[in-house]
Structure formats: C-alpha cells, structure tokens
Design a protein around this motif. Structure first.
Motif, PDB file in Angstrom:
ATOM      1  N   ALA A 105      -8.916  -9.801 -11.933  1.00 16.70           N
ATOM      2  CA  ALA A 105      -9.581  -8.549 -11.568  1.00 16.70           C
ATOM      3  C   ALA A 105      -9.178  -7.465 -12.562  1.00 16.70           C
ATOM      4  N   GLU A 106     -10.143  -6.680 -12.979  1.00 12.92           N
ATOM      5  CA  GLU A 106      -9.891  -5.540 -13.859  1.00 12.92           C
ATOM      6  C   GLU A 106      -9.599  -4.342 -12.965  1.00 12.92           C
ATOM      7  N   VAL A 107      -8.421  -3.728 -13.155  1.00 15.32           N
ATOM      8  CA  VAL A 107      -8.029  -2.581 -12.328  1.00 15.32           C
ATOM      9  C   VAL A 107      -7.516  -1.472 -13.234  1.00 15.32           C
ATOM     10  N   PRO A 108      -7.540  -0.234 -12.778  1.00 15.39           N
ATOM     11  CA  PRO A 108      -7.041   0.873 -13.597  1.00 15.39           C
ATOM     12  C   PRO A 108      -5.534   0.745 -13.845  1.00 15.39           C
ATOM     13  N   ALA A 109      -5.083   1.176 -14.979  1.00 12.45           N
ATOM     14  CA  ALA A 109      -3.651   1.172 -15.283  1.00 12.45           C
ATOM     15  C   ALA A 109      -2.962   2.272 -14.475  1.00 12.45           C
ATOM     16  N   GLY A 110      -1.724   2.024 -14.079  1.00 10.51           N
ATOM     17  CA  GLY A 110      -0.921   3.042 -13.416  1.00 10.51           C
ATOM     18  C   GLY A 110      -1.144   3.178 -11.925  1.00 10.51           C
ATOM     19  N   VAL A 111      -1.864   2.235 -11.323  1.00 13.18           N
ATOM     20  CA  VAL A 111      -2.115   2.333  -9.884  1.00 13.18           C
ATOM     21  C   VAL A 111      -1.181   1.396  -9.117  1.00 13.18           C
ATOM     22  N   THR A 112      -1.059   1.642  -7.832  1.00 13.46           N
ATOM     23  CA  THR A 112      -0.288   0.734  -6.985  1.00 13.46           C
ATOM     24  C   THR A 112      -1.094  -0.533  -6.735  1.00 13.46           C
ATOM     25  N   PRO A 148       7.378 -12.926  -1.354  1.00 13.43           N
ATOM     26  CA  PRO A 148       6.635 -12.564  -0.142  1.00 13.43           C
ATOM     27  C   PRO A 148       7.035 -11.197   0.408  1.00 13.43           C
ATOM     28  N   GLU A 149       6.186 -10.683   1.261  1.00  8.52           N
ATOM     29  CA  GLU A 149       6.477  -9.459   2.030  1.00  8.52           C
ATOM     30  C   GLU A 149       6.719  -8.230   1.158  1.00  8.52           C
ATOM     31  N   ARG A 150       6.072  -8.151   0.010  1.00  3.10           N
ATOM     32  CA  ARG A 150       6.196  -6.956  -0.828  1.00  3.10           C
ATOM     33  C   ARG A 150       5.194  -5.921  -0.331  1.00  3.10           C
ATOM     34  N   LEU A 151       5.580  -4.677  -0.360  1.00  2.00           N
ATOM     35  CA  LEU A 151       4.683  -3.603   0.068  1.00  2.00           C
ATOM     36  C   LEU A 151       3.762  -3.225  -1.098  1.00  2.00           C
ATOM     37  N   ALA A 152       2.477  -3.468  -0.914  1.00  2.00           N
ATOM     38  CA  ALA A 152       1.510  -3.188  -1.977  1.00  2.00           C
ATOM     39  C   ALA A 152       1.449  -1.707  -2.319  1.00  2.00           C
ATOM     40  N   CYS A 153       1.681  -0.857  -1.321  1.00  2.00           N
ATOM     41  CA  CYS A 153       1.574   0.586  -1.577  1.00  2.00           C
ATOM     42  C   CYS A 153       2.770   1.125  -2.348  1.00  2.00           C
ATOM     43  N   MET A 154       3.855   0.369  -2.370  1.00  2.00           N
ATOM     44  CA  MET A 154       5.070   0.825  -3.046  1.00  2.00           C
ATOM     45  C   MET A 154       5.325   0.059  -4.340  1.00  2.00           C
ATOM     46  N   SER A 155       4.360  -0.744  -4.758  1.00  2.00           N
ATOM     47  CA  SER A 155       4.521  -1.560  -5.958  1.00  2.00           C
ATOM     48  C   SER A 155       3.469  -1.173  -6.979  1.00  2.00           C
ATOM     49  N   LEU A 156       3.889  -0.901  -8.198  1.00  2.00           N
ATOM     50  CA  LEU A 156       2.925  -0.603  -9.257  1.00  2.00           C
ATOM     51  C   LEU A 156       2.339  -1.895  -9.807  1.00  2.00           C
ATOM     52  N   ALA A 157       1.044  -1.897 -10.024  1.00  2.00           N
ATOM     53  CA  ALA A 157       0.382  -3.055 -10.626  1.00  2.00           C
ATOM     54  C   ALA A 157       0.714  -3.090 -12.115  1.00  2.00           C
ATOM     55  N   VAL A 158       1.023  -4.285 -12.595  1.00  2.00           N
ATOM     56  CA  VAL A 158       1.289  -4.456 -14.028  1.00  2.00           C
ATOM     57  C   VAL A 158       0.443  -5.605 -14.555  1.00  2.00           C
ATOM     58  N   GLU A 159       0.173  -5.565 -15.831  1.00  2.00           N
ATOM     59  CA  GLU A 159      -0.673  -6.563 -16.489  1.00  2.00           C
ATOM     60  C   GLU A 159      -0.220  -7.982 -16.134  1.00  2.00           C
ATOM     61  N   GLY A 160      -1.161  -8.811 -15.716  1.00  2.00           N
ATOM     62  CA  GLY A 160      -0.882 -10.215 -15.450  1.00  2.00           C
ATOM     63  C   GLY A 160      -0.225 -10.493 -14.114  1.00  2.00           C
TER      64      GLY A 160
END
Ligand code: FES
Length: 78
Positions: free
Chosen positions: A10-17, A59-71
């Motif tokens: 999926a293509e997502v914006p950089a710097g988002v959770t 497992p059990e990582r909070l998506a709202c508290m994790s920054l998305a990174v490439e790959g």
C-alpha cells in the motif's frame, strides 16, 4: 512510501502513524471483538487499545502510537 498491509503493498503518506496509514489505505478495522464485531482506532492517543495490530511480527502494537516506516509489515486481525 510503501508498507505491506495483510500481505498487500500500500502506498501511504510519509510521516503518518500506522493507524492513519491503515485508514488512508482503506482498512477500516484493526481487529475483531470477542463477539466478532470489527473494531478500529478510536482515541488516537494510546488509551482505548482498539487499534492493536501486528507490526513486523510483533503482536499487540498500538497502530496510533507507531509511525509507519518504509517496508513495514502490518497485519490486522479483522
Ligand atoms: S486508537 Fe486508541 S489506543 Fe490507538
């Protein structure tokens, strides 16, 4: 930036959770309740626990508290 959500790139914006990346990619649910109802990020600040996903095998990582990174590999339970 590209991440892998449930095995699909999926293509997502950089710097988002991760929670924002999931929403951007059209994934409304992060997991299911015990009764089978789809659940998704609610508070966006690490309190409600509704956004739990597996990130890079953890497992059990909070998506709202994790920054998305490439790959990054993200697996929802929904
Ligand atoms: S959205 Fe509430 S803990 Fe992540």
């Amino acid at each position: 930036m590209k991440i892998i959500i449930n095995g699909i790139e999926a293509e997502v914006p950089a710097g988002v959770t991760v929670a924002a990346a999931l929403a951007h990619a059209g994934h409304g649910a992060t997991r299911r309740s015990l009764s089978g109802q789809p659940r998704q990020a609610f508070c966006g600040m690490g309190v409600c626990q509704e956004c739990r996903v597996r990130i890079d095998g953890q497992p059990e990582r909070l998506a709202c508290m994790s920054l998305a990174v490439e790959g990054m590999l993200v697996e929802t339970l929904a």
